[in-house]
Design an enzyme around this catalytic site. Structure first.
Site, PDB file in Angstrom:
ATOM      1  N   HIS A  58     141.010  70.196  84.921  1.00 34.00           N
ATOM      2  CA  HIS A  58     140.986  69.252  83.412  1.00 34.00           C
ATOM      3  C   HIS A  58     140.293  70.156  82.466  1.00 34.00           C
ATOM      4  O   HIS A  58     140.713  70.231  81.213  1.00 34.00           O
ATOM      5  CB  HIS A  58     140.120  68.074  83.825  1.00 34.00           C
ATOM      6  CG  HIS A  58     140.645  66.942  84.592  1.00 34.00           C
ATOM      7  ND1 HIS A  58     141.735  66.432  84.268  1.00 34.00           N
ATOM      8  CD2 HIS A  58     140.484  66.910  85.769  1.00 34.00           C
ATOM      9  CE1 HIS A  58     142.254  65.563  85.097  1.00 34.00           C
ATOM     10  NE2 HIS A  58     141.463  65.829  86.358  1.00 34.00           N
ATOM     11  N   ASP A  64     143.409  74.644  76.991  1.00 30.84           N
ATOM     12  CA  ASP A  64     144.471  74.759  76.472  1.00 30.84           C
ATOM     13  C   ASP A  64     145.156  74.171  75.230  1.00 30.84           C
ATOM     14  O   ASP A  64     145.522  73.059  75.027  1.00 30.84           O
ATOM     15  CB  ASP A  64     145.888  74.738  77.631  1.00 30.84           C
ATOM     16  CG  ASP A  64     147.044  75.022  77.091  1.00 30.84           C
ATOM     17  OD1 ASP A  64     147.545  75.454  76.068  1.00 30.84           O
ATOM     18  OD2 ASP A  64     148.105  75.085  78.099  1.00 30.84           O
ATOM     19  N   ARG A  67     148.591  73.004  74.117  1.00 34.63           N
ATOM     20  CA  ARG A  67     148.782  71.862  74.776  1.00 34.63           C
ATOM     21  C   ARG A  67     148.272  70.514  74.057  1.00 34.63           C
ATOM     22  O   ARG A  67     148.738  69.703  73.657  1.00 34.63           O
ATOM     23  CB  ARG A  67     148.694  72.138  76.264  1.00 34.63           C
ATOM     24  CG  ARG A  67     148.530  70.433  77.057  1.00 34.63           C
ATOM     25  CD  ARG A  67     147.215  70.473  77.973  1.00 34.63           C
ATOM     26  NE  ARG A  67     147.399  69.437  78.869  1.00 34.63           N
ATOM     27  CZ  ARG A  67     146.448  68.312  78.777  1.00 34.63           C
ATOM     28  NH1 ARG A  67     145.503  68.483  77.547  1.00 34.63           N
ATOM     29  NH2 ARG A  67     146.270  67.367  79.323  1.00 34.63           N
ATOM     30  N   GLY A  91     148.487  58.526  83.939  1.00 33.51           N
ATOM     31  CA  GLY A  91     147.918  60.000  84.512  1.00 33.51           C
ATOM     32  C   GLY A  91     146.928  60.344  83.524  1.00 33.51           C
ATOM     33  O   GLY A  91     146.984  61.619  83.001  1.00 33.51           O
ATOM     34  N   GLU A 113     144.742  55.921  86.028  1.00 35.25           N
ATOM     35  CA  GLU A 113     144.507  57.277  86.638  1.00 35.25           C
ATOM     36  C   GLU A 113     144.346  56.788  88.200  1.00 35.25           C
ATOM     37  O   GLU A 113     143.566  56.026  88.559  1.00 35.25           O
ATOM     38  CB  GLU A 113     143.263  58.140  86.130  1.00 35.25           C
ATOM     39  CG  GLU A 113     142.886  59.063  86.502  1.00 35.25           C
ATOM     40  CD  GLU A 113     143.828  60.389  86.731  1.00 35.25           C
ATOM     41  OE1 GLU A 113     143.966  60.853  87.727  1.00 35.25           O
ATOM     42  OE2 GLU A 113     144.345  60.457  85.719  1.00 35.25           O
ATOM     43  N   GLU A 142     152.509  52.773  89.966  1.00 36.13           N
ATOM     44  CA  GLU A 142     153.327  52.197  90.510  1.00 36.13           C
ATOM     45  C   GLU A 142     152.894  50.980  91.360  1.00 36.13           C
ATOM     46  O   GLU A 142     153.497  50.153  91.800  1.00 36.13           O
ATOM     47  CB  GLU A 142     154.151  53.086  91.709  1.00 36.13           C
ATOM     48  CG  GLU A 142     154.899  54.173  91.005  1.00 36.13           C
ATOM     49  CD  GLU A 142     154.391  55.579  90.675  1.00 36.13           C
ATOM     50  OE1 GLU A 142     154.944  56.369  90.435  1.00 36.13           O
ATOM     51  OE2 GLU A 142     153.129  55.261  90.623  1.00 36.13           O
ATOM     52  N   GLU A 156     150.999  63.307  79.921  1.00 37.04           N
ATOM     53  CA  GLU A 156     150.856  64.747  80.044  1.00 37.04           C
ATOM     54  C   GLU A 156     151.531  65.036  81.459  1.00 37.04           C
ATOM     55  O   GLU A 156     150.597  65.237  82.272  1.00 37.04           O
ATOM     56  CB  GLU A 156     149.855  65.758  79.940  1.00 37.04           C
ATOM     57  CG  GLU A 156     150.134  67.258  79.543  1.00 37.04           C
ATOM     58  CD  GLU A 156     150.215  67.726  80.964  1.00 37.04           C
ATOM     59  OE1 GLU A 156     150.953  67.693  81.642  1.00 37.04           O
ATOM     60  OE2 GLU A 156     149.241  68.731  80.915  1.00 37.04           O
ATOM     61  N   GLU A 165     155.791  69.509  90.968  1.00 38.83           N
ATOM     62  CA  GLU A 165     154.519  68.606  90.823  1.00 38.83           C
ATOM     63  C   GLU A 165     154.302  67.728  89.734  1.00 38.83           C
ATOM     64  O   GLU A 165     153.284  67.280  89.288  1.00 38.83           O
ATOM     65  CB  GLU A 165     153.103  69.260  91.106  1.00 38.83           C
ATOM     66  CG  GLU A 165     152.960  69.672  92.788  1.00 38.83           C
ATOM     67  CD  GLU A 165     151.361  69.998  92.751  1.00 38.83           C
ATOM     68  OE1 GLU A 165     150.920  69.883  94.048  1.00 38.83           O
ATOM     69  OE2 GLU A 165     150.776  70.598  91.924  1.00 38.83           O
ATOM     70  N   HIS A 335     148.677  77.250  79.674  1.00 32.03           N
ATOM     71  CA  HIS A 335     148.245  77.147  81.106  1.00 32.03           C
ATOM     72  C   HIS A 335     149.124  77.114  82.053  1.00 32.03           C
ATOM     73  O   HIS A 335     149.086  77.536  83.120  1.00 32.03           O
ATOM     74  CB  HIS A 335     147.118  76.004  81.339  1.00 32.03           C
ATOM     75  CG  HIS A 335     147.618  74.658  81.493  1.00 32.03           C
ATOM     76  ND1 HIS A 335     147.988  73.875  80.420  1.00 32.03           N
ATOM     77  CD2 HIS A 335     148.097  73.890  82.666  1.00 32.03           C
ATOM     78  CE1 HIS A 335     148.614  73.019  80.921  1.00 32.03           C
ATOM     79  NE2 HIS A 335     148.398  73.007  82.302  1.00 32.03           N
TER      80      HIS A 335
END
Length: 739
Positions: A58, A64, A67, A91, A113, A142, A156, A165, A335
């Site tokens: 994180h 970054d 981003r 997320g 999260e 989900e 993100e 991933e 990154h």
């Protein structure tokens, strides 16, 4: 008195925290949320979410700025669609995007999260007085239930080369289940690009390097180097000058219409023209994401456009155009870097030469977060000629570490660049010099090289006149060592023995034992017990051991830049109070040793000796537990951030019992003795902060909190280094410190 500083096992890899069976949040959002947190996870999901509980990843993502600035700009660009609306952050991690949305006027933000970071996200929301707007939901998107349909989904979700991933399937699930018709998705579109690249410097450093190493023909290692260079994708930064053609589009994703099933297999044909005369070393992949509204069906997607038009469109963007986050080589690094598929051998191309073929990206059957890549490449001259049909597998070995532990490690020290032992000239020069310094003891004698690796020290000894060298190597590298010996016409002198030194048999007692046995902080994963075994079984009385002596030093250190960058950083992130993460940052900073480079200016006192080892007399049992008391005086007014450890080894003859060992000397005398060394003095290999860096770097034990000390203030205590019961190659360190 400080609490004992206990650092177990590996100081090299920063261990990922354990992920418990997703305990429910302390303050529940709903019974459904708690149930979601308890939902069973597939093993690959468990590992994935566990990795995101590590604060290092994180830190790297938030630092970054390309981003994070892009997301913040996109939120403000679309503020009119967010104000007064319901948002879902898929997320959410630390919750930074959720806070951005709440501050942009969102009525409600569901911050979803699955990792344990949800606990800290909830604290951050509360610290910023947004718990009336932001609801942190602990669980996979989900599995969770929320009260409303949502107007906006933000996430993100992008991984290396966009899809490795990535969380895109989770975003699409949230879209289908929770997004209102006409709702906004940020980012809205994503494009994966690819192009042939040239990178002679990288290829020469990794492959051609082995052709001549210190005048030794090591080309037996070239096939192995090519295999390791090309068998898995590499995450690294290249520049626009490395790109040989305009990029082509592998896949364009419209997040409003894309289906998760499409990720199972993506195949694209390509045809590009080289812009220069150069060798192709492989292909690079990168991506761009746009933060736009729903697609206009009359608009062309990047896959329908000439790549040149895509680049020009990006360059022409004004303040009213959608925000774009680019990871292209010509743009500011992120990154994500770029993903490079290297060929085993470069292919020369001329300017304007046509390169065509196809690329297939498919999900791994074992783990859909991982990818397989099949790249076919044809070079057109007069008639099509097939040059390359290559398959690549993006599996856990490279990418899992890169996205989590490797990124966390890069935050620890960007200066601590990885250097292989063979390319560590300080190390290799010291060994070569020591062999020549003791040539009269080696010439015509029998030598044993314990843990010979590539065989470089064995070759040095043979060239120094050794009658016979037994090069003992337990790993499969013994095969290449044997080939290197043969390529240098030394197979009449050097005998490569494949096996552990504890298990092998050789024909002679030996006059000399040489070994590069030292690990991090001298003793971590060291081969010293094997050297001592060889000494007791094979060394003749009066024989030579190289290195002969080793000393582990330790001293208090100050490193405000490192501490502020990893810990204090969280106090104010983009104007957001994230101090809820400070305890976690302190925990991860201090719970295990860190391997990094510091300078002499970071050392607060003269070092003290933790252990001096005389390889002629030392017993392996002494490694089980080493305890040393210390008392040093600070040379300056500064905060102590922890203690640093490093070592020196001497290449000397058997000890003279009348000589003092470093543990009997004043540390200042030890340093002065090193500085006064002349050509007749024994060779010394030092990993001290004030000396030229080596691949060992220094080992740092950080405190959770710095301690202010005055000049001349006394610092005393004890340090205990003991072998791990689970694995004697690993160490436990207990540090007690009193001011």
């Amino acid at each position: 008195m400080l609490p004992s500083h206990l650092n177990g096992h590996s100081p090299l890899a920063r261990r990922r925290p354990r992920l418990s069976a997703a305990s429910p949040p302390a303050t529940g959002d709903s019974d459904a949320a708690a149930a979601a947190a308890d939902a069973p996870l597939a093993e690959h999901d468990r590992i994935y979410f566990q990795s995101y509980s590590h604060i290092g990843i994180h830190e790297a993502m938030i630092k970054d700025r390309v981003r994070t600035d892009a997301y913040r700009s996109a939120i403000m660009h679309h503020q009119k669609f967010i104000e007064g609306k319901v948002v879902m952050d898929v997320g959410c991690g630390t919750g930074i995007l959720s806070v951005f949305c709440a501050r942009a006027g969102a009525k409600r933000v569901y911050a979803v999260e699955a990792s344990e970071m949800a606990t800290q996200a909830r604290e951050i929301v509360k610290a910023n007085n947004l718990d009336d707007k932001v609801v942190v939901v602990h669980g996979r998107v989900e599995d969770v239930e929320v009260e409303d349909k949502v107007d906006v989904i933000i996430s993100e979700w992008m991984g290396y080369m966009l899809l490795y991933e990535s969380m895109l399937p989770s975003v699409l699930f949230a879209r289908d289940k929770w997004l209102k018709p006409g709702g906004l998705i940020l980012p809205s579109h994503a494009t994966l690009f690819m192009a042939p690249i040239t990178n002679s410097e990288r290829y020469e450093g990794s492959v051609d390097f082995w052709s001549d190493v210190y005048g030794i023909n090591m080309s037996a290692l070239v096939p192995l180097a090519k295999k390791f260079t090309s068998e898995e994708p590499s995450i690294e930064i290249i520049g626009g000058e490395n790109v040989l053609s305009w990029p082509f589009v592998v896949k364009h994703i419209d997040c409003y219409t894309f289906k998760a099933e499409e990720l199972k297999s993506i195949t694209t044909k390509y045809k590009v023209s080289s812009m220069m005369l150069a060798p192709i070393h492989g292909f690079g992949l990168w991506f761009e994401v746009e933060f736009n509204g729903p697609s206009n069906p009359t608009d062309k997607s990047p896959s329908d456009l000439n790549p040149l038009d895509v680049i020009r469109k990006k360059r022409r963007r004004g303040s009213e155009d959608p925000v774009v986050l680019s990871t292209a080589p010509e743009d500011e690094p992120t990154h994500w870097h770029q993903t490079i598929l290297y060929f085993p051998d470069p292919i020369e191309v001329k300017q304007d030469q046509i390169i065509e073929g196809s690329v297939k990206v498919s999900q791994s059957e074992e783990n859909p977060r991982f990818l397989n890549i099949q790249l076919d490449c044809t070079l057109l001259i007069w008639i099509p000629r097939l040059l390359m049909v290559r398959s690549y597998n993006l599996q856990e070995g490279l990418f899992q570490q890169s996205r989590t532990e490797q990124m966390a490690a890069s935050v620890v020290s960007t200066s601590a660049q990885a250097t292989s032992p063979q390319q560590d000239r300080v190390r290799t020069d010291a060994y070569r010099s020591a062999i020549m310094h003791h040539q009269k003891f080696i010439e015509g004698k029998v030598v044993m090289d314990v843990g010979c690796g590539t065989g470089i020290l064995s070759v040095f000894c043979a060239r120094a006149g050794a009658k016979r060298v037994y090069a003992v190597e337990a790993s499969e590298m013994a095969t290449q060592a044997r080939e290197i010996v043969k390529a240098n016409n030394l197979d009449d002198k050097v005998v490569v023995v494949h096996g552990r030194v504890e298990d092998v048999e050789v024909e002679d007692k030996v006059d000399v034992i040489i070994s590069e046995w030292m690990g991090y902080m001298l003793l971590y994963e060291s081969m010293l017990p094997s050297v001592l075994f060889a000494r007791d079984k094979w060394l003749k009385p009066g024989g030579l051991i190289l290195p002969s002596h080793a000393t582990l030093f330790m001293a208090p250190i100050t490193n405000s830049e490192r501490y502020e960058g990893s810990v204090d950083f969280w106090s104010d992130v983009y104007g957001i109070n994230m101090s809820a993460l400070v305890p976690l940052a302190k925990k991860f900073t201090s719970e295990e040793p860190s391997i990094e480079i510091i300078g002499g200016e970071n050392v607060l006192s003269w070092p003290f000796v933790v252990k001096h080892i005389d390889c002629y007399t030392f017993k392996a049992e002494e490694l089980k537990s080493i305890t040393t008391k210390y008392k040093v005086s600070s040379m300056m007014l500064a905060p102590i951030h922890g203690f640093g450890l490093w070592f020196e080894v001497e290449f000397n003859g058997p000890s003279n019992p009348t000589d003092k060992s470093p543990s009997d000397l004043n540390p200042l005398d030890v340093i002065r003795k090193k500085r006064r060394r002349g050509s007749e003095d024994p060779v010394v290999l030092s990993t001290a902060p004030e000396d030229e860096p080596t691949h060992w770097h220094q080992t740092i034990l950080y405190f959770p909190d710095p301690i202010e000390v005055k000049q001349d203030q006394i610092i005393e205590g004890s340090v205990k280094v003991s072998q791990s019961e689970e694995n004697p190659r690993f160490l436990n360190i207990q540090l007690d410190c009193t001011m």
